[in-house]
Design an enzyme around this catalytic site. Structure first.
Site, PDB file in Angstrom:
ATOM      1  N   HIS A 216       0.830  -1.204   0.000  1.00 60.27           N
ATOM      2  CA  HIS A 216       0.000   0.000   0.000  1.00 60.27           C
ATOM      3  C   HIS A 216       0.865   1.254   0.000  1.00 60.27           C
ATOM      4  CE1 HIS A 216      -2.389  -3.299   1.624  1.00 60.27           C
ATOM      5  NE2 HIS A 216      -3.478  -2.641   1.260  1.00 60.27           N
TER       6      HIS A 216
ATOM      7  N   HIS B 283      -4.156   3.201  -3.482  1.00 60.92           N
ATOM      8  CA  HIS B 283      -4.336   2.689  -2.119  1.00 60.92           C
ATOM      9  C   HIS B 283      -3.540   1.401  -1.867  1.00 60.92           C
ATOM     10  CE1 HIS B 283      -6.299   0.922   1.436  1.00 60.92           C
ATOM     11  NE2 HIS B 283      -6.276  -0.182   0.724  1.00 60.92           N
TER      12      HIS B 283
ATOM     13  N   GLU C  96     -17.842  -3.850  24.689  1.00 57.13           N
ATOM     14  CA  GLU C  96     -17.066  -5.094  24.800  1.00 57.13           C
ATOM     15  C   GLU C  96     -15.855  -5.085  23.872  1.00 57.13           C
ATOM     16  OE1 GLU C  96     -20.331  -5.007  24.139  1.00 57.13           O
ATOM     17  OE2 GLU C  96     -21.250  -5.721  25.997  1.00 57.13           O
TER      18      GLU C  96
ATOM     19  N   HIS D  25     -29.019 -14.822  25.195  1.00 56.88           N
ATOM     20  CA  HIS D  25     -27.955 -14.689  26.188  1.00 56.88           C
ATOM     21  C   HIS D  25     -27.231 -16.008  26.471  1.00 56.88           C
ATOM     22  CE1 HIS D  25     -29.580 -10.768  26.639  1.00 56.88           C
ATOM     23  NE2 HIS D  25     -28.890 -10.482  27.729  1.00 56.88           N
TER      24      HIS D  25
HETATM   25  C1  TPP Z   1     -11.760  -4.453   9.672  1.00 53.44           C
HETATM   26  C2  TPP Z   1     -11.206  -4.302   8.308  1.00 53.44           C
HETATM   27  N1  TPP Z   1     -12.046  -4.265   7.265  1.00 53.44           N
HETATM   28  C3  TPP Z   1     -11.567  -4.171   5.999  1.00 53.44           C
HETATM   29  C4  TPP Z   1     -10.234  -4.119   5.779  1.00 53.44           C
HETATM   30  C5  TPP Z   1      -9.690  -4.058   4.355  1.00 53.44           C
HETATM   31  N2  TPP Z   1      -9.178  -2.721   4.088  1.00 53.44           N
HETATM   32  C6  TPP Z   1      -7.880  -2.434   4.201  1.00 53.44           C
HETATM   33  S1  TPP Z   1      -7.541  -0.819   3.948  1.00 53.44           S
HETATM   34  C7  TPP Z   1      -9.163  -0.492   3.625  1.00 53.44           C
HETATM   35  C8  TPP Z   1      -9.586   0.904   3.279  1.00 53.44           C
HETATM   36  C9  TPP Z   1      -9.136   1.826   4.297  1.00 53.44           C
HETATM   37  O1  TPP Z   1      -9.372   3.130   3.938  1.00 53.44           O
HETATM   38  P1  TPP Z   1      -8.504   4.231   4.629  1.00 53.44           P
HETATM   39  O2  TPP Z   1      -8.376   3.943   6.051  1.00 53.44           O
HETATM   40  O3  TPP Z   1      -9.087   5.525   4.241  1.00 53.44           O
HETATM   41  O4  TPP Z   1      -7.083   4.008   3.994  1.00 53.44           O
HETATM   42  P2  TPP Z   1      -6.422   4.745   2.771  1.00 53.44           P
HETATM   43  O5  TPP Z   1      -7.048   4.172   1.530  1.00 53.44           O
HETATM   44  O6  TPP Z   1      -6.722   6.179   2.917  1.00 53.44           O
HETATM   45  O7  TPP Z   1      -4.994   4.393   2.880  1.00 53.44           O
HETATM   46  C10 TPP Z   1      -9.940  -1.624   3.750  1.00 53.44           C
HETATM   47  C11 TPP Z   1     -11.389  -1.653   3.550  1.00 53.44           C
HETATM   48  C12 TPP Z   1      -9.386  -4.160   6.895  1.00 53.44           C
HETATM   49  N3  TPP Z   1      -8.060  -4.137   6.783  1.00 53.44           N
HETATM   50  N4  TPP Z   1      -9.900  -4.232   8.143  1.00 53.44           N
END
Ligand code: TPP
Ligand code: MG
Length: 678
Positions: free
Chosen positions: A50, A281, A428, A490
């Site tokens: 990334h 990204h 939680e 529960h």
């Molecule tokens: C809980 C979770 N859901 C989905 C993902 C997959 N994922 C990785 S980065 C991302 C997008 C994140 O967007 P942002 O935080 O704005 O990052 P940017 O593109 O700006 O670097 C997703 C959906 C993940 N790593 N964790």
């Protein structure tokens, strides 16, 4: 707006990027470009990763690490260092570049070149334990920010115990749009704001981009108002202007509240076509775009090369903390609580721990209390809390049900951190993540309570605890249909099976007060992973009165041998061990010789040698009983075994009636044995 997979055609960010890059070149920009270049090169070489986030946040990270973040690259585990959490873990190259540039051993150029390769500390996402400069595992979005709340809380609690001269550090977080969209960020933000964790600062990479495209596709939250409503200080800055960023960081240092700084950035700053879009990204820029980015930045160096002068400046930042660290070491050397501080930071239990446990077990043996195992757990805590000062408790608003509070603990309240009990609120997931943060911070051992069924709400954080091998202890009461009237929503059914499936978790289910003491003993002594203790709401008879070895340590043991050659073995856990014992009595009166095995921890039993396990399980027909799903039980029962439990949801009723209705009874066990023998 670019959609998934398309190259941007009309890209409004490019004009803004041009204006940013046209600003007069500054030393700060060049320092940040070193991060950008390394991120580009490492992702390009791995052809995976990334680049956008490190390129976008390079200026912010440079301001933070060059002037504010307190650390010494020569000793990344210095206890009074600031903690830096890359909550947007996909941008891992940002962290690796910072560790490399500041001169951390173990993150050299060889490691950067092996980004995302087998056994490299520069893994796809930051992994705790891969390098000492990685404070916590991140990647599942939102975990980092919530873990950081625990770190910031641990700092305050330790400062209240040991004083400012030993404990006085900050927690810095870089979070993305994803982290702040995740629900856990609400729990974390609310808790931090309420407790006034003023030394926590979140730098939000406000780049308006996530994977699917513009964040406007899925959110229109006013993030600053949201955090202001939690009680945070907020500030909006141009994330490519070091003056603005530094001013905001100075403000955060003075703030009496946790601080959110919205850093408006262009994701992938420098990339000539893809900057400001989702195309940058999560994949390599590609040779042309990478080349173009370096040209746009004016970076004329070969891949993986940082010119000497620039590297030297970065290395100086890496040594900025040396003086403060040496001064701290002197203060520690003369501190009256030095030994205790060193003990708790090393995670060593008090010397008196074993004596405390023996005295407790002797008392339980003498009294043979008939207690719900949740009450047994409280009895154990009454002994442990005074004896283990680093043990800090809490509950997600179920203190009176989880029985996690004992007299004298004192509550942590906003601005007052001398207490040992944390009211996590109905959070939680946030609680479990904060507990992870307390544990990785060091110096405290966290336990926290909720209903067992709500482990579903904490599971992502439990998984991180297991992955990071952290000593966190979850007190999970109301562990089956035995909770009765609250009914199927529960009543856990599949929870034991699903948590037993998770690597590196010890899933304990003790059956009486002695076993409860034993599993607490094991949980505290387990320094390399989380322990989950499932506890009953209903009262359970005492079946153990021996005070010798900790028999739960082997995971399972023969509680009552057959009076003669075994005709059957009944294996139970938790509240069903007593039912197994009642069945044994019933069958004995008919001359049928049955052994009862108590199995409080599958993982520990699985780790025993083959001969021990074979001896416990025996060669006679086996019947398993547990008020939960059958999933996995064939492992102990074999193909011929019989399981008594439930593979369906529960019922709302007094618990005795539910057990009877579902056939989870001594009669049913006895009938199963007779059938096997007949
Ligand atoms: C809980 C979770 N859901 C989905 C993902 C997959 N994922 C990785 S980065 C991302 C997008 C994140 O967007 P942002 O935080 O704005 O990052 P940017 O593109 O700006 O670097 C997703 C959906 C993940 N790593 N964790
Ligand atoms: Mg984003």
């Amino acid at each position: 707006m670019a959609s998934i997979g398309e190259l941007p055609t009309d890209n409004p960010a490019l004009a803004i990027q041009a204006a940013i890059l046209a600003r007069p070149m500054t030393p700060e920009r060049r320092l940040a470009d070193a991060i950008r270049a390394l991120a580009i090169d490492a992702v390009e070489k791995a052809n995976s990763g990334h680049p956008g986030m490190p390129m976008g946040m390079a200026d912010v990270a440079t301001a933070l690490w060059s002037k504010f973040h307190k650390f010494d690259a020569a000793d990344p585990r210095w206890p009074d260092r600031d903690r830096f959490v890359l909550s947007a873990g996909h941008g891992s190259m940002l962290l690796y570049a910072l560790l490399y540039l500041t001169g951390h051993a173990g993150m050299g150029m060889e490691q950067i070149k092996r980004f995302r390769q087998l056994h490299s500390p520069a893994a796809g996402h930051p992994e705790f334990g891969e390098h000492p400069g990685i404070e916590t595992t991140t990647g599942p979005l939102g975990q980092g920010i919530a873990t950081a709340v625990g770190m910031a809380l641990a700092e305050r609690m330790l400062a209240a115990r040991f004083g400012k001269s030993l404990v006085d550090h900050r927690t810095w977080v870089i979070a993305g749009d994803g982290c702040l969209m995740e629900g856990i960020s609400h729990e974390a933000g609310g808790l931090a704001g309420h407790l006034k964790l003023d030394k926590l600062t979140v730098l939000w990479d406000d780049n308006h981009i996530s994977i699917d495209g513009d964040t406007a596709l899925s959110t229109s939250d006013d993030m600053l108002k949201r955090f202001a409503a939690y009680g945070w200080a907020t500030k909006r800055v141009d994330g490519h202007d070091p003056v603005q960023v530094s001013a905001a960081l100075s403000m955060a240092m003075r703030s009496k509240k946790p601080t959110l700084i919205a850093c408006r950035t262009i994701i992938g700053l420098g990339a000539p076509h893809k900057a400001g879009t989702n195309a940058v990204h999560g994949s390599a820029l590609g040779a042309n775009e990478a080349q173009g980015a370096k040209a746009a930045l004016g970076w004329n160096h070969p891949p993986f090369e940082v010119p000497d002068g620039l590297l030297e400046q970065w290395r100086k930042f890496g040594a900025r903390g040396e003086g403060p660290r040496r001064a701290w070491l002197k203060r520690l050397a003369n501190h009256p609580q030095r030994a205790e501080f060193e003990r708790v930071m090393a995670g060593a239990l008090p010397a008196s721990f074993h004596e405390t446990m023996s005295a407790l077990r002797a008392d339980i043996a003498a009294r043979r209390p008939k207690l719900a195992s949740r009450a047994a757990s409280q009895r154990v805590l009454e002994s442990l809390v005074p004896a283990v000062p680093e043990l800090v408790g809490g509950s997600a608003d179920l203190t009176g049900s989880n029985l996690t509070f004992v007299k004298g603990m004192g509550s942590v309240t906003p601005g007052n951190f001398a207490g040992r009990y944390i009211h996590y609120g109905i959070r939680e997931h946030g609680m479990a993540a904060a507990m992870n943060g307390i544990a990785v911070h060091g110096g405290l051992i966290p336990y926290g309570g909720t209903f067992f069924v709500f482990t579903d709400y904490m599971r992502p954080a439990l998984r991180i605890a297991a992955l990071m091998r952290q000593r966190v202890i979850h007190v999970l009461t109301h562990d089956s249909i035995g909770l009765g009237e609250d009914g199927p929503t529960h009543q856990p059914v599949e929870h034991l099976a699903s948590l037993r499936a998770m690597p590196n978790i010890f899933m304990f289910r003790p059956g009486d007060t002695m076993e409860t003491a034993e599993v607490w003993d094991l949980a505290l002594r387990r320094a390399d992973g989380p322990s989950l203790i499932a506890l009953s709401r209903q009262a359970l008879p005492a079946f153990r009165t021996d005070t010798g070895e900790n028999r739960s340590a082997r995971g399972a043991y023969v509680l009552a041998e057959a009076d003669g050659p075994r005709q059957a073995t009944v294996i139970g856990t938790g509240s069903e061990v007593a039912i197994a014992m009642a069945a044994r009595d019933q069958l004995a009166s008919e001359g049928i010789k049955v052994a009862v095995v108590s199995l409080p921890c599958w993982e520990l039993f699985a780790a025993q040698d083959e001969s021990y396990r074979a001896g416990v399980l025996g060669g006679a027909p086996r019947i398993g009983i547990e008020a939960g799903a059958s999933f996995g039980w064939d492992r102990w029962l074999g193909p011929e075994g019989v399981f008594i439990g439930l593979d369906h949801f529960g019922e709302s009723a007094p618990y005795e009636e539910i057990y009877k209705d579902f056939g989870i009874t001594a009669d049913a066990v006895a009938a199963a044995v007779r059938k096997k023998l007949g």
